[in-house]
Structures are given as structure tokens and as C-alpha cells.
Design a protein around this motif. Structure first.
Motif, PDB file in Angstrom:
ATOM      1  N   ARG A   5       0.844  -1.202   0.000  1.00  0.00           N
ATOM      2  CA  ARG A   5       0.000   0.000   0.000  1.00  0.00           C
ATOM      3  C   ARG A   5       0.882   1.256   0.000  1.00  0.00           C
ATOM      4  O   ARG A   5       1.098   1.840  -1.045  1.00  0.00           O
ATOM      5  CB  ARG A   5      -0.968  -0.045   1.207  1.00  0.00           C
ATOM      6  N   ASP A   6       1.462   1.623   1.126  1.00  0.00           N
ATOM      7  CA  ASP A   6       2.291   2.834   1.153  1.00  0.00           C
ATOM      8  C   ASP A   6       3.503   2.661   0.251  1.00  0.00           C
ATOM      9  O   ASP A   6       3.923   3.598  -0.446  1.00  0.00           O
ATOM     10  CB  ASP A   6       2.728   3.144   2.596  1.00  0.00           C
ATOM     11  N   LEU A  25      -6.705  -0.138   3.479  1.00  0.00           N
ATOM     12  CA  LEU A  25      -6.810   1.233   3.988  1.00  0.00           C
ATOM     13  C   LEU A  25      -8.145   1.817   3.534  1.00  0.00           C
ATOM     14  O   LEU A  25      -8.685   1.416   2.497  1.00  0.00           O
ATOM     15  CB  LEU A  25      -5.649   2.070   3.436  1.00  0.00           C
ATOM     16  N   HIS A  28      -8.462  -0.603   7.929  1.00  0.00           N
ATOM     17  CA  HIS A  28      -7.592   0.433   8.494  1.00  0.00           C
ATOM     18  C   HIS A  28      -8.173   1.793   8.087  1.00  0.00           C
ATOM     19  O   HIS A  28      -8.048   2.192   6.932  1.00  0.00           O
ATOM     20  CB  HIS A  28      -6.167   0.229   7.947  1.00  0.00           C
ATOM     21  N   PHE A  83      -8.560   5.941   8.462  1.00  0.00           N
ATOM     22  CA  PHE A  83      -7.721   7.063   8.912  1.00  0.00           C
ATOM     23  C   PHE A  83      -8.370   8.397   8.579  1.00  0.00           C
ATOM     24  O   PHE A  83      -9.195   8.507   7.665  1.00  0.00           O
ATOM     25  CB  PHE A  83      -6.325   7.002   8.268  1.00  0.00           C
ATOM     26  N   SER A  98      -6.001   5.315  12.324  1.00  0.00           N
ATOM     27  CA  SER A  98      -4.784   6.153  12.270  1.00  0.00           C
ATOM     28  C   SER A  98      -5.123   7.629  12.314  1.00  0.00           C
ATOM     29  O   SER A  98      -6.033   8.083  11.605  1.00  0.00           O
ATOM     30  CB  SER A  98      -4.020   5.918  10.965  1.00  0.00           C
ATOM     31  N   GLU A 111      -3.806  10.605  10.912  1.00  0.00           N
ATOM     32  CA  GLU A 111      -2.813  11.052   9.933  1.00  0.00           C
ATOM     33  C   GLU A 111      -2.182  12.366  10.397  1.00  0.00           C
ATOM     34  O   GLU A 111      -2.860  13.238  10.930  1.00  0.00           O
ATOM     35  CB  GLU A 111      -3.466  11.237   8.548  1.00  0.00           C
ATOM     36  N   ASP A 112      -0.874  12.476  10.218  1.00  0.00           N
ATOM     37  CA  ASP A 112      -0.096  13.635  10.669  1.00  0.00           C
ATOM     38  C   ASP A 112      -0.164  13.798  12.193  1.00  0.00           C
ATOM     39  O   ASP A 112      -0.126  14.912  12.727  1.00  0.00           O
ATOM     40  CB  ASP A 112      -0.560  14.926   9.959  1.00  0.00           C
ATOM     41  N   ASN A 128      -3.050   3.822  15.557  1.00  0.00           N
ATOM     42  CA  ASN A 128      -1.754   4.065  14.919  1.00  0.00           C
ATOM     43  C   ASN A 128      -1.401   5.548  14.979  1.00  0.00           C
ATOM     44  O   ASN A 128      -2.237   6.406  14.689  1.00  0.00           O
ATOM     45  CB  ASN A 128      -1.823   3.586  13.462  1.00  0.00           C
ATOM     46  N   PRO A 138       0.972   7.855  13.213  1.00  0.00           N
ATOM     47  CA  PRO A 138       1.956   8.010  12.136  1.00  0.00           C
ATOM     48  C   PRO A 138       2.728   9.325  12.216  1.00  0.00           C
ATOM     49  O   PRO A 138       2.171  10.355  12.575  1.00  0.00           O
ATOM     50  CB  PRO A 138       1.101   7.998  10.856  1.00  0.00           C
ATOM     51  N   THR A 162       3.592  11.094   9.671  1.00  0.00           N
ATOM     52  CA  THR A 162       3.252  11.109   8.241  1.00  0.00           C
ATOM     53  C   THR A 162       4.264  11.834   7.369  1.00  0.00           C
ATOM     54  O   THR A 162       4.542  11.428   6.247  1.00  0.00           O
ATOM     55  CB  THR A 162       1.854  11.754   8.080  1.00  0.00           C
ATOM     56  N   LEU A 204       3.831   4.432  12.603  1.00  0.00           N
ATOM     57  CA  LEU A 204       4.262   4.356  11.203  1.00  0.00           C
ATOM     58  C   LEU A 204       5.145   5.576  10.964  1.00  0.00           C
ATOM     59  O   LEU A 204       4.666   6.708  11.064  1.00  0.00           O
ATOM     60  CB  LEU A 204       3.044   4.383  10.276  1.00  0.00           C
ATOM     61  N   HIS A 221       7.810   7.864   8.699  1.00  0.00           N
ATOM     62  CA  HIS A 221       8.384   8.151   7.385  1.00  0.00           C
ATOM     63  C   HIS A 221       9.822   8.641   7.556  1.00  0.00           C
ATOM     64  O   HIS A 221      10.224   9.087   8.623  1.00  0.00           O
ATOM     65  CB  HIS A 221       7.509   9.160   6.634  1.00  0.00           C
TER      66      HIS A 221
HETATM   67  O1  KIV Z   1       1.693   8.169   6.529  1.00  0.00           O
HETATM   68  C1  KIV Z   1       0.511   8.090   6.933  1.00  0.00           C
HETATM   69  O2  KIV Z   1       0.071   8.842   7.772  1.00  0.00           O
HETATM   70  C2  KIV Z   1      -0.348   7.084   6.346  1.00  0.00           C
HETATM   71  C3  KIV Z   1      -1.731   6.946   6.878  1.00  0.00           C
HETATM   72  C4  KIV Z   1      -2.699   6.829   5.800  1.00  0.00           C
HETATM   73  C5  KIV Z   1      -1.804   5.803   7.835  1.00  0.00           C
HETATM   74  O3  KIV Z   1       0.086   6.363   5.466  1.00  0.00           O
END
Ligand code: KIV
Length: 388
Positions: A12-13, A72, A96, A98, A138, A140-141, A166, A168, A170, A200, A202
Motif C-alpha cells: 500500500r504505502d 486502507l 484500516h 484514517f 490512524s 494522519e499527521d 496508529n 503516524p 506522516t 508508522l 516516514h
Molecule cells: O503516513 C501516513 O500517515 C499514512 C496513513 C494513511 C496511515 O500512510
């Protein structure tokens, strides 16, 4: 020792990165291998994003035998329906869900308000829960979200039925010190301890693995990652790195994963093949040079005891490589080893002459064949003294 669950989002990601498109067949092969290597959750795609993704997730769901398979979904009922349709035939299906929770995302992207987002979370997580037992939510951010507001969102999602929350990073913005503060705060001010806490991270600042390990120290029991660290922009935390840290430094983290580490090189190669993107040579664990040595001092150490310069055994990660590489930086020990490996007796050669001739050969060449090395040996043979 605590078990840390591995949530893999390569499909996915990982695929969301430009130039990382994967075929349906390729994705199924990867999913089966993730299942065999005992990943805990496979995020098979984003069903609502396109028909191909939802069809591929359906096939993955039918092929995976042990692992939870999730899709997702944004916080939209219609998209949750599509996500559930895609995973419902899995042995262990999951959704999942978000939504973004930082002010910049709420205001400038969603054109919404904090209060509206709370209501959307309540509505959509309970809608998803009505369809499927296993729900991850999740924020996000999350790492740029006001921490008290994050706690409200978390509690709302838990009340609505989320099994996993979750957090993340992001945009790959947080540092380990700040992540410790953030996670400690939400653990002390929300109900997150009642469910699984996942992260999660990055890799925009190159801190993804460090942040993930920090989160484990702060009590996260699931980490989200991708094979070869692929993913949006600079990618995600690399699965092989987290697993290797926990295998090598489990004493420090008091934690382990269920991953069959011997399958790591193979899945890395499969992802390279399916996406058409190699990893760099100096990449941890699976890069070509991760267990290769050209410098004389290192080669001498490795030949005497591999642990002098290797903190991991390549065999544990399915890596089959001759770690001693001859080159301009190599020394006596490596050349003697090479002579023996070719079936000759090193005592028949002037080893200093072998080293000298080889180094001058490597001034012009990057590697040497057995024929070329034999030629050097024939010019470095010891003279036999015949008594009168
Ligand atoms: O990076 C992120 O926040 C995501 C979310 C969609 C879980 O990939």
C-alpha cells in the motif's frame, strides 16, 4: 520479552511512491511471502483508491493463510464498504481507517474543524466496526497534532471500537526525543493503553528506524514498515532494519518479532524484482555490501573471527555472500585465503609480491578473475634453490 507485531505496508504505502507500481501477480507473490515469513498484518492496498487495488486485495485475501489482511480506507462510509468487500474473504480480515488530525490538514486539506473531525471519527469507526471485528484507526499527521486534541481523537476511536491506534509520523518530521515526549504524553492522558499502540514512521529526515525503535521503548506493540523501506517520498521504516535491530539488540529493547529472518533477503529481492527498483549497495542487512569487506584490516579480522567486524550473521537473514572481496585495499590475509580457495599452497608464493602485483592490477581494474589472479601467482612463485 514483549512481542512486537509487524504491520507490513509494502503493498500500500510502498506502492504509493512514484515508479513503484506493482503488478497484481507480483503483489500476490509478495503477500504470500510476507505470510510465510510470519508478518502479523499485511496492508494489501487501498481498495477505495482504484478498481485494480480492490481486485488485487480480494485475490490477496484469498491467498493469505495466517496473517491479518487489511485495506486502507478514508473515513467515508462508501469507502469503508469497498474496503470491507475487498478483505472479507480473508481468514482474518481488517479495515484500516484514517483521518488527518493536525490543524494544517484539518483546515487546509479537509476544510473542516477539530469538532467535525471528532464526529467523523466516532461515526466512521463505529460504522467500520459494524462490518468487521478488526479495526485499526490512524491519526494522519499525528506527530504535528496538538497532543491534547490527539488524546480526544484516540479516546473517540477507542470508544467507537478501534482495536489498534496508529500514530503516524506522516511527514517524517519528528525526532526521537520529541517522539518520546509525545508518546509518553498520550499514554498518560488517553485510553491508548487499552488497545494496541502502533506507529508508522516516514524517513524524510532519515530518522524512521530510530523513531520506530524509540516508539517500541515507549510501549508501542506494533510497528508499520515496508520491505526495503519503500514508500512515499523518502520511504518508510524498513522492515528488515527493525527486525534486525530487535534480533541483534533484543536485550536492550526487551522485545522480539515473530519474523522468520532467514526469509528477509528473498523477500527483499522479490520486491526489487516486482518494483524494478534496486536497493543501494550500502543498504543495511540486504544491500550487496552489507556483509562484504575489501579493506585489509577488516578482512584480517573477519578471517580470524567474523564478530570482529560483523554484528550480525548473514546466514540469519538468508544472505549468501563471500564476504571477502579482493581489491586495492586488501591485505595479506585475504590473498592467502584466495590462494588456498583456489587449491594452491600459499607457501609456494612470495606473498608480498602477490600483494604488490595485485594492488597494481587493482589500480586499473575493479575486480579480478581466477585466470587473472593465477597469472599474478605465476609471476610471484618462490624460486626453488637447488643445492650444488
Ligand atoms: O503516513 C501516513 O500517515 C499514512 C496513513 C494513511 C496511515 O500512510
Amino acid at each position: 520479552m514483549r512481542k512486537i507485531k509487524i504491520f507490513d505496508t509494502t503493498l500500500r504505502d510502498g506502492e504509493q511512491a512514484p515508479d513503484y507500481k506493482m503488478s497484481k501477480e507480483g503483489k500476490i507473490v509478495i503477500a504470500k511471502k510476507l505470510d510465510e515469513m510470519r508478518v502479523d498484518v499485511i496492508e494489501a492496498g487501498f481498495a477505495g483508491s482504484n478498481i485494480k487495488d480492490s481486485e488485487t486485495i480480494k485475490d490477496i485475501a484469498k491467498n493469505v493463510k495466517n496473517t491479518i489482511v487489511v485495506s486502507l480506507s478514508r473515513c467515508k462510509e462508501s469507502e469503508i464498504d469497498v474496503a470491507y468487500e475487498a478483505v472479507k474473504d480473508a481468514v482474518k480480515p481488517g479495515i484500516h481507517v484514517f483521518i488527518a488530525t493536525s490543524d494544517i490538514h484539518i483546515k487546509d486539506k479537509l476544510h473542516s474543524t477539530r469538532e467535525e473531525v471528532i464526529e467523523i471519527v466516532r461515526r466512521c469507526v463505529s460504522y467500520a466496526k459494524g462490518k468487521c471485528e478488526y479495526i485499526e484507526f490512524s491519526l494522519e499527521d499525528a506527530t504535528r497534532t496538538d497532543k491534547d486534541y490527539a488524546c480526544k481523537v484516540i479516546d473517540t476511536a477507542i470508544e467507537a471500537g478501534a482495536n489498534v491506534i496508529n500514530i503516524p509520523d506522516t511527514v517524517g518530521f519528528i525526532t526521537p526525543i520529541e517522539f518520546t515526549e509525545f508518546l509518553t504524553y498520550i499514554k498518560g492522558h488517553s485510553r491508548i493503553n487499552e488497545v494496541e499502540m502502533s506507529v508508522l514512521c516516514h524517513n524524510d529526515l532519515g530518522l524512521a528506524t530510530s523513531n520506530t525503535m524509540t516508539a517500541i521503548r515507549c510501549g508501542a506493540n506494533q510497528v508499520e514498515c515496508t520491505v526495503n523501506g519503500i514508500g512515499e517520498r523518502a520511504g518508510n521504516t524498513a522492515l528488515e532494519q527493525v527486525v534486525a535491530v530487535l534480533k541483534t539488540r533484543g536485550d536492550l529493547f526487551q522485545a522480539y518479532t515473530d519474523i522468520d529472518t532467514k526469509k528477509i533477503k528473498d523477500i527483499s529481492d522479490t520486491v526489487i524484482e516486482v518494483t524494478g527498483n534496486p536497493v543501494q549497495k550500502n543498504y543495511p542487512v540486504v544491500g550487496l555490501n552489507a556483509f562484504r569487506h575489501e579493506a585489509g584490516i577488516h578482512q584480517d579480522g573477519i578471517i580470524k573471527n567474523p564478530e570482529t567486524y560483523e554484528i550480525m550473521n548473514p546466514v540469519d537473514y538468508g544472505v549468501d555472500v563471500d564476504g571477502i572481496v579482493l581489491g586495492i585495499h586488501s591485505g595479506k590475509s585475504a590473498f592467502i585465503r584466495k590462494i588456498i580457495s583456489m587449491g594452491y599452497n600459499p607457501e609456494h608464493y612470495d606473498i608480498y609480491e602477490v600483494v604488490r602485483l595485485s594492488k597494481s592490477f587493482f589500480e586499473e581494474n575493479d575486480s579480478i578473475t581466477d585466470e587473472e589472479f593465477s597469472e599474478i601467482l605465476s609471476n610471484a612463485q618462490k624460486k626453488v634453490l637447488v643445492k650444488a
